[in-house]
Design an enzyme around this catalytic site. Sequence first.
Site, PDB file in Angstrom:
ATOM      1  N   ARG A 188       0.842  -1.212   0.000  1.00  0.00           N
ATOM      2  CA  ARG A 188       0.000   0.000   0.000  1.00  0.00           C
ATOM      3  C   ARG A 188       0.872   1.255   0.000  1.00  0.00           C
ATOM      4  NH1 ARG A 188      -3.002  -4.067   2.581  1.00  0.00           N
ATOM      5  NH2 ARG A 188      -4.788  -4.533   1.240  1.00  0.00           N
ATOM      6  N   ASP A 217       0.119  -6.934  -3.354  1.00  0.00           N
ATOM      7  CA  ASP A 217      -1.296  -6.716  -3.069  1.00  0.00           C
ATOM      8  C   ASP A 217      -1.889  -5.918  -4.225  1.00  0.00           C
ATOM      9  OD1 ASP A 217      -3.851  -6.197  -1.607  1.00  0.00           O
ATOM     10  OD2 ASP A 217      -2.697  -6.937   0.095  1.00  0.00           O
ATOM     11  N   HIS A 290      -6.644 -10.181  -3.864  1.00  0.00           N
ATOM     12  CA  HIS A 290      -5.653  -9.127  -3.621  1.00  0.00           C
ATOM     13  C   HIS A 290      -4.541  -9.167  -4.670  1.00  0.00           C
ATOM     14  CE1 HIS A 290      -7.058  -7.348   0.132  1.00  0.00           C
ATOM     15  NE2 HIS A 290      -7.344  -8.564   0.575  1.00  0.00           N
ATOM     16  N   ASP A 347      -6.667 -14.496   1.789  1.00  0.00           N
ATOM     17  CA  ASP A 347      -7.720 -13.777   2.515  1.00  0.00           C
ATOM     18  C   ASP A 347      -8.571 -12.931   1.573  1.00  0.00           C
ATOM     19  OD1 ASP A 347      -5.351 -12.136   2.179  1.00  0.00           O
ATOM     20  OD2 ASP A 347      -6.422 -10.609   3.337  1.00  0.00           O
ATOM     21  N   GLU A 348      -9.788 -12.690   2.004  1.00  0.00           N
ATOM     22  CA  GLU A 348     -10.713 -11.756   1.354  1.00  0.00           C
ATOM     23  C   GLU A 348     -10.839 -11.988  -0.150  1.00  0.00           C
ATOM     24  OE1 GLU A 348     -10.441  -7.970   4.385  1.00  0.00           O
ATOM     25  OE2 GLU A 348      -9.043  -8.004   2.707  1.00  0.00           O
ATOM     26  N   TRP A 414      -6.601 -14.335  11.749  1.00  0.00           N
ATOM     27  CA  TRP A 414      -6.745 -12.881  11.848  1.00  0.00           C
ATOM     28  C   TRP A 414      -8.185 -12.444  12.117  1.00  0.00           C
ATOM     29  CZ3 TRP A 414      -9.409  -9.378   8.640  1.00  0.00           C
ATOM     30  CH2 TRP A 414      -9.994  -9.921   7.495  1.00  0.00           C
ATOM     31  N   PHE A 440      -2.274  -3.162  14.253  1.00  0.00           N
ATOM     32  CA  PHE A 440      -1.685  -1.901  14.663  1.00  0.00           C
ATOM     33  C   PHE A 440      -2.002  -0.759  13.714  1.00  0.00           C
ATOM     34  CE2 PHE A 440       1.878  -4.422  16.963  1.00  0.00           C
ATOM     35  CZ  PHE A 440       0.938  -4.871  17.877  1.00  0.00           C
ATOM     36  N   ASP A 441      -2.829  -1.014  12.694  1.00  0.00           N
ATOM     37  CA  ASP A 441      -3.334   0.101  11.900  1.00  0.00           C
ATOM     38  C   ASP A 441      -4.548   0.730  12.576  1.00  0.00           C
ATOM     39  OD1 ASP A 441      -4.098  -2.522  11.270  1.00  0.00           O
ATOM     40  OD2 ASP A 441      -5.123  -1.911   9.457  1.00  0.00           O
TER      41      ASP A 441
END
Length: 782
Positions: A188, A217, A290, A347-348, A414, A440-441
């Site tokens: 990102r 990603d 992703h 994921d996702e 997660w 931690f975001d």
Amino acid sequence: MGITIVGNKNMNTSPARLSLSTLLPRFVVSALVFVISCLTLFITSAQAQIHVIPQPLHLTAQKGGFILSNKTVIGVDQQSETVGKYLQAYLNRYYKLNLKVKVYKHIPANNAIKLITGNNNSIEGAYTLSVVPGGIKITGNGAGVFYGVQSLIQLLPAKVAKPLRVAACKIADEPRFQWRGLSLDVSRHFFTVDEVKKYIDVMAHYKLNVFHWHLTDDEGWRIQIDKYPRLTEVGSKISYYAKQGKFRKLDNLIDDGRDGFYTKAEIRDVIKYAQDRFVTILPEIEMPGHSEAAIFAYPELGCQDSTGAKHRVRMLDPSEDTFKFMEDVLTEVIGLFPNQYIHIGGDEAEMADWLKSPVAVALMKKEGLKNEKEVQSYFVKRIERFLVSKNKKLVGWDEILQGGLAESATVMSWQGEAGGITAAKMHHHVVMTPLPYMYFDAPQANEDLEPIGWNPPVTWQMVYNYEPRSSQLTPAEAEYILGAQGNIWTEKVPNLRHLEYMVYPRALAVAELTWSLKENKNISRFEYKIKQQYGLFKLWNLNARLPDIVGVDNITTNADLFKTTLKYPLLGAHVRYSLDNNMPDSTAKAIAFPVNINVPLKDSLVLKTYTTWTLNKQRILQTATIKRVVIAAGAINTAGLKAGLDYKLIKTKETNYAKLDTIPPVTIAVVNMANPEVLPVTDGNLTWVKFNGYIKIDQEGDYELTSGFEVSPALFIGSQLLIMPDKNTYAEPQKALLHLKKGVYEFSGYYIANNINSKQTLLQLKTAAGKLLDPRAYLFHL
């Protein structure tokens, strides 16, 4: 911290002054007393300098210390030579000392510093450290000598001083878990090689040993792949192409992004750098979702839509060409990274796209796959077979459980703990990294006062209190938990200083919960130790988030005077504050700590603070409401009172508390404890707990009422709401400070039971002297 609220002058008593212990929750009181006493000792006692994080297994402070000078020689054996040179470079860089490193077959007993390889303890990373006036000796196996050096570094003064003195002590230490991780998303926002090295440096200082490098990603492909050059020629420059109008607007980013990629030479350099610090790098190559950056570079990889619809494509088509592409990519990745694990994401995944893909539909028919989740499982299992053929192990996020888990996969849990618990029960290895604790975001305090982030606040206390081995696992199943990891996703993290602000000091809590024995943790001691790290943070130019002022809490009170003293643990800090609900800023006058506040309290007021430190450019904002209420005892016949509270359990999907009275309870009972264990139902309903009764006060005085729930319940006296529901106790602490006459006070409340608060204390009532009262002596019902 001293806080005083003076009671109602109309009462037939002299104004009551509440002590520190009355005003603060139990764990904060002990922490603050510990901090104050230790700060006093710090100047005069060697023991106070021993603030090693993570907490060693055994630590004994001793008298005296050892003086380091340019004449000191670091004696090493062949295996510890690299660590000796690391220590030499560290002392030169930060303390301008020029020590010599000498390699011996047998290090002389009179050598000032001895780094000795070899330890009877078979646990990887175990070490012993001895500091006496005559010298320093570190013995360890594997990474043990290096970890002993890290403990030594934390024993050094944070400021360059002459003479440079190390406090005498003995440490015998070993890690609880072998996976002590921290991730970095460079997709990102890209971070340079030097920035990544600094990230690894600080990890190593706190004995974190797995660096999870999120390299690909949707927003960028950051690793050079020779066979597919467009991955970096195009896929690493998504921000550039977005600005040219050739790629979608990067709508989740805080800015326009930060492009870049790592050459293979740079990656090898970082791997060697990490190896010298006993940090393993876990590369992540995202699939099958992703994957937008890869698809932008090679559109034929993307999931095709048979309906002809045009939409954002982030999913890989499960074609033979795609599998060939991924195997080629992974072959080059494996050639770079020597560790045994490769993370493939998983994921996702927008699996619904496969239902419109001719390739995926054909695959489902050919392989007898019933739904898109089984396509995901097929994809992951096929990649796993390839990795196994290369003597590597697959790691994936917990979505890889869907449709069937690959045979030897390790699961990163997660989405809470459920996936990890399921995998451990299936005898698969697991790394616990669950929302919210390990993300931690998220902001570190009240989200309205912190930099923008994802999710509700996650404080260092929440991280520290997390336990990777769930009580839902048997001892044998718990052995499959390899450890835990903190994660940082960088959509809202545009540069290194912001990254450091978000990660530290929370990563220190990960270090201690993964290294130290569960029984050896102590949150009060850890709070003190964190505050001692800020000198080192300054030395390392690390932009860790500053501590809060302890005690800026939301208070409900029936007093008519608010009196407090604001104190701060870091010397050189200043504060700007207001009591009119307006947040002060840099234009307001800065005042050095301590600050005395003494104002009438006719109605509610709002305390807002703006804290700065001379050694740091940050500012920390805090806010607290001081709410004045009227509390009166009821006309209750005490003869009819019975011990305990009435409570009802209500199973429902209803989320509106006001509608609960229309729903019949499943259980009606009496509880006379402050922490009733109410386990939630598992049938999809919420488990509401509603209770009512009375608090009986036998002696007029000042009292503090708090809840030990991490997410607060609603607590009422009469119609007055004393503790607001659904507040994080660490991000928005609450307490009621009340002067109560002898009598009986109507008491009620409600909350939603969950697995966490079933282990926590619902209610705490203390006297002005700080005595915690037994709920069986004051909780009653009719």
